[in-house]
Design a protein around this motif. Structure first.
Motif, mmCIF file in Angstrom:
data_model
loop_
_atom_site.group_PDB
_atom_site.id
_atom_site.type_symbol
_atom_site.label_atom_id
_atom_site.label_comp_id
_atom_site.label_asym_id
_atom_site.label_seq_id
_atom_site.Cartn_x
_atom_site.Cartn_y
_atom_site.Cartn_z
ATOM 1 N N ALA A 81 -73.547 3.871 -57.792
ATOM 2 C CA ALA A 81 -73.120 2.610 -57.174
ATOM 3 C C ALA A 81 -72.959 1.503 -58.209
ATOM 4 N N VAL A 82 -73.930 1.389 -59.108
ATOM 5 C CA VAL A 82 -73.853 0.309 -60.096
ATOM 6 C C VAL A 82 -72.716 0.550 -61.076
ATOM 7 N N ARG A 83 -72.388 1.810 -61.312
ATOM 8 C CA ARG A 83 -71.225 2.140 -62.150
ATOM 9 C C ARG A 83 -69.942 1.626 -61.485
ATOM 10 N N HIS A 84 -69.817 1.862 -60.182
ATOM 11 C CA HIS A 84 -68.646 1.359 -59.450
ATOM 12 C C HIS A 84 -68.629 -0.167 -59.437
ATOM 13 N N LEU A 85 -69.806 -0.755 -59.278
ATOM 14 C CA LEU A 85 -69.884 -2.215 -59.228
ATOM 15 C C LEU A 85 -69.432 -2.829 -60.545
ATOM 16 N N LYS A 86 -69.797 -2.210 -61.645
ATOM 17 C CA LYS A 86 -69.407 -2.726 -62.959
ATOM 18 C C LYS A 86 -67.888 -2.708 -63.118
ATOM 19 N N HIS A 87 -67.232 -1.738 -62.480
ATOM 20 C CA HIS A 87 -65.771 -1.644 -62.541
ATOM 21 C C HIS A 87 -65.104 -2.357 -61.363
ATOM 22 N N LEU A 88 -65.912 -3.156 -60.619
ATOM 23 C CA LEU A 88 -65.423 -3.953 -59.494
ATOM 24 C C LEU A 88 -64.850 -3.090 -58.366
ATOM 25 N N ASN A 89 -65.283 -1.830 -58.294
ATOM 26 C CA ASN A 89 -64.902 -0.969 -57.166
ATOM 27 C C ASN A 89 -65.929 -1.189 -56.049
ATOM 28 N N THR A 90 -65.848 -2.350 -55.413
ATOM 29 C CA THR A 90 -66.902 -2.742 -54.474
ATOM 30 C C THR A 90 -66.956 -1.846 -53.240
ATOM 31 N N ALA A 91 -65.822 -1.346 -52.778
ATOM 32 C CA ALA A 91 -65.821 -0.504 -51.572
ATOM 33 C C ALA A 91 -66.646 0.755 -51.806
ATOM 34 N N GLN A 92 -66.444 1.404 -52.964
ATOM 35 C CA GLN A 92 -67.205 2.608 -53.264
ATOM 36 C C GLN A 92 -68.686 2.288 -53.481
ATOM 37 N N ALA A 93 -68.945 1.157 -54.150
ATOM 38 C CA ALA A 93 -70.340 0.776 -54.380
ATOM 39 C C ALA A 93 -71.060 0.516 -53.065
ATOM 40 N N VAL A 94 -70.410 -0.201 -52.162
ATOM 41 C CA VAL A 94 -71.013 -0.500 -50.860
ATOM 42 C C VAL A 94 -71.315 0.781 -50.098
ATOM 43 N N ASP A 95 -70.423 1.767 -50.164
ATOM 44 C CA ASP A 95 -70.655 3.051 -49.489
ATOM 45 C C ASP A 95 -71.979 3.665 -49.937
ATOM 46 N N TYR A 96 -72.189 3.693 -51.252
ATOM 47 C CA TYR A 96 -73.418 4.285 -51.779
ATOM 48 C C TYR A 96 -74.645 3.459 -51.365
ATOM 49 N N TYR A 97 -74.545 2.131 -51.453
ATOM 50 C CA TYR A 97 -75.698 1.293 -51.093
ATOM 51 C C TYR A 97 -76.048 1.436 -49.610
ATOM 52 N N LEU A 98 -75.046 1.553 -48.769
ATOM 53 C CA LEU A 98 -75.314 1.738 -47.338
ATOM 54 C C LEU A 98 -75.960 3.094 -47.072
ATOM 55 N N ASP A 99 -75.531 4.122 -47.818
ATOM 56 C CA ASP A 99 -76.148 5.441 -47.674
ATOM 57 C C ASP A 99 -77.616 5.400 -48.092
ATOM 58 N N VAL A 100 -77.909 4.660 -49.156
ATOM 59 C CA VAL A 100 -79.300 4.527 -49.607
ATOM 60 C C VAL A 100 -80.139 3.830 -48.536
ATOM 61 N N LEU A 101 -79.595 2.748 -47.961
ATOM 62 C CA LEU A 101 -80.336 2.019 -46.927
ATOM 63 C C LEU A 101 -80.495 2.828 -45.649
ATOM 64 N N GLU A 102 -79.558 3.725 -45.401
ATOM 65 C CA GLU A 102 -79.689 4.594 -44.230
ATOM 66 C C GLU A 102 -80.914 5.492 -44.365
ATOM 67 N N MET A 103 -81.189 5.948 -45.595
ATOM 68 C CA MET A 103 -82.355 6.794 -45.842
ATOM 69 C C MET A 103 -83.616 5.978 -46.091
ATOM 70 N N ASP A 104 -83.449 4.808 -46.719
ATOM 71 C CA ASP A 104 -84.585 3.961 -47.090
ATOM 72 C C ASP A 104 -84.250 2.503 -46.752
#
Length: 377
Positions: A81-104
């Motif tokens: 996610a942070v790799r995507h965020l660094k490249h300003l790919n926010t949609a992909q980063a948000v997907d990963y962060y939401l998946d993390v919050l779904e589990m934790d």
């Protein structure tokens, strides 16, 4: 935060990295590369240390290797996610962060990242925020390690003993009383993994032609890899959305063939297996119909204009009108069999999204109906 890592060599590399002695940590890991070939822990640790050392390219490579083995690992997803965020790919980063919050749901890193993305919604302000290494480092997954003390060894031995006892007891019980619950087996993904050459040639070299989506090589590969992860987690409908984007893009013919092969091996869901969290809204599909082609949905509403024969059933579904207050949209639903429908009561329809021949209208190919507390086929 500490994580149990029983491998002394990996733990030594992790402790060195915690002290910011990245050179020696990498030397230890690189000297044992052959020994740890295929090791999830090795790939994950290498990726995390690379991230903390500032080597984002190598971090991404090892996170991808770890992710292919365990797509639902939180630390790995935070790294990607942070790799995507660094490249300003926010949609992909948000997907990963939401998946993390779904589990934790209490994960502090994912919460902070989403808060940053919300506050810095434009590419310019977000770029300014992540340009600070100190700020960006707050979103890095922590380096997993264990402080090796006598208490640690005692606790680890105690846990191991408990696990052995419980495992032995469960084996005995299984022989006497088999479990009535059937769990899903892990889906094989070896047939879908791209080779190095296929990854290099993931987009078409032709300049001409019309594509609804223009993807970079990295975007095409990330979409495909995420589809495999979703497929492994039995989230077929979410995977199809990514695969459809590939099929409507400048991706190579080979990658599109792979996408179709993966889609052909997905299951038709039922009301009991459908992942409601992946259920798109009518407005989502209306805005980008091609991305949702063949995706299954469950929509609630009222039926009207019912046409029922021995061979088919057709009706208009008033989506969202089950409350008699809001009408989100109207869609034609078709079943290839007779289905009993009570037009006076709300119903839920499970169906597959189809596009009309002119691509101007959305049609829902019915799979099942749930009405009045029962499923009517």
């Amino acid at each position: 935060m500490l994580y149990i890592n029983s491998d002394p060599l990996l733990n030594k590399a992790a402790l060195l990295a915690k002290k910011r002695d990245f050179e020696l940590a990498f030397k230890i890991l690189q000297n044992e590369e052959d020994r740890y070939n295929g090791s999830f822990k090795y790939y994950q640790l290498f990726g995390i240390i690379s991230l903390h050392s500032g080597n984002f390219v190598e971090a991404n490579e090892y996170f991808q290797l770890a992710w292919r083995q365990k797509p639902k690992d939180k630390l790995t997803m935070l790294g990607l996610a942070v790799r995507h965020l660094k490249h300003l790919n926010t949609a992909q980063a948000v997907d990963y962060y939401l998946d993390v919050l779904e589990m934790d749901p209490k994960n502090k890193i994912a919460k902070l990242a989403l808060d940053v993305i919300r506050k810095h919604s434009s590419a310019e302000t977000l770029s300014d925020w992540i340009s600070s290494p100190q700020r960006l480092a707050k979103l890095f997954p922590p380096i997993p390690y264990t402080i090796l003390t006598k208490k640690t060894f005692f606790n680890a031995a105690l846990i191991a003993a408990i696990v052995i006892v419980l495992t032995f007891a469960s084996l005995i019980m299984v022989k006497v009383l088999p479990s009535p619950f059937k769990s899903r087996t892990e889906r094989p993904t070896s047939d879908y993994i791209l080779s190095t050459q296929e990854r290099r040639d993931s987009i078409t070299a032709e300049m001409g032609g019309y594509y609804r989506y223009i993807l970079t090589r990295e975007q095409a590969i990330n979409l495909y890899d995420r589809s495999i992860a979703l497929f492994t987690a039995y989230r077929d409908e979410a995977a199809k959305i990514n695969l459809n984007r590939i099929l409507e893009s400048n991706a190579s013919d080979n990658l599109k063939s792979r996408a179709r092969l993966l889609m052909n091996n997905m299951e038709v869901p039922g009301f009991d297996t459908f992942k409601r969290a992946d259920n798109p809204s009518f407005s989502d599909i209306k805005n980008e119909p091609f991305v949702y082609r063949d995706v299954h949905v469950i929509w609630r509403g009222m039926a009207t204009n019912v046409e029922l024969t021995d061979e088919f059933t057709r009706f208009d579904l008033l989506i969202g009108y089950d409350t008699r207050r809001t009408l989100e949209g109207i869609i034609l639903v078709e079943f290839d069999r007779p289905v009993a429908i009570n037009t006076e009561r709300p119903l839920e329809v499970l169906g597959r999204v189809n596009l009309s021949s002119s691509h101007s209208d959305i049609i829902l190919q019915g799979v099942s109906i749930h009405q009045s507390g029962r499923l009517e086929n």
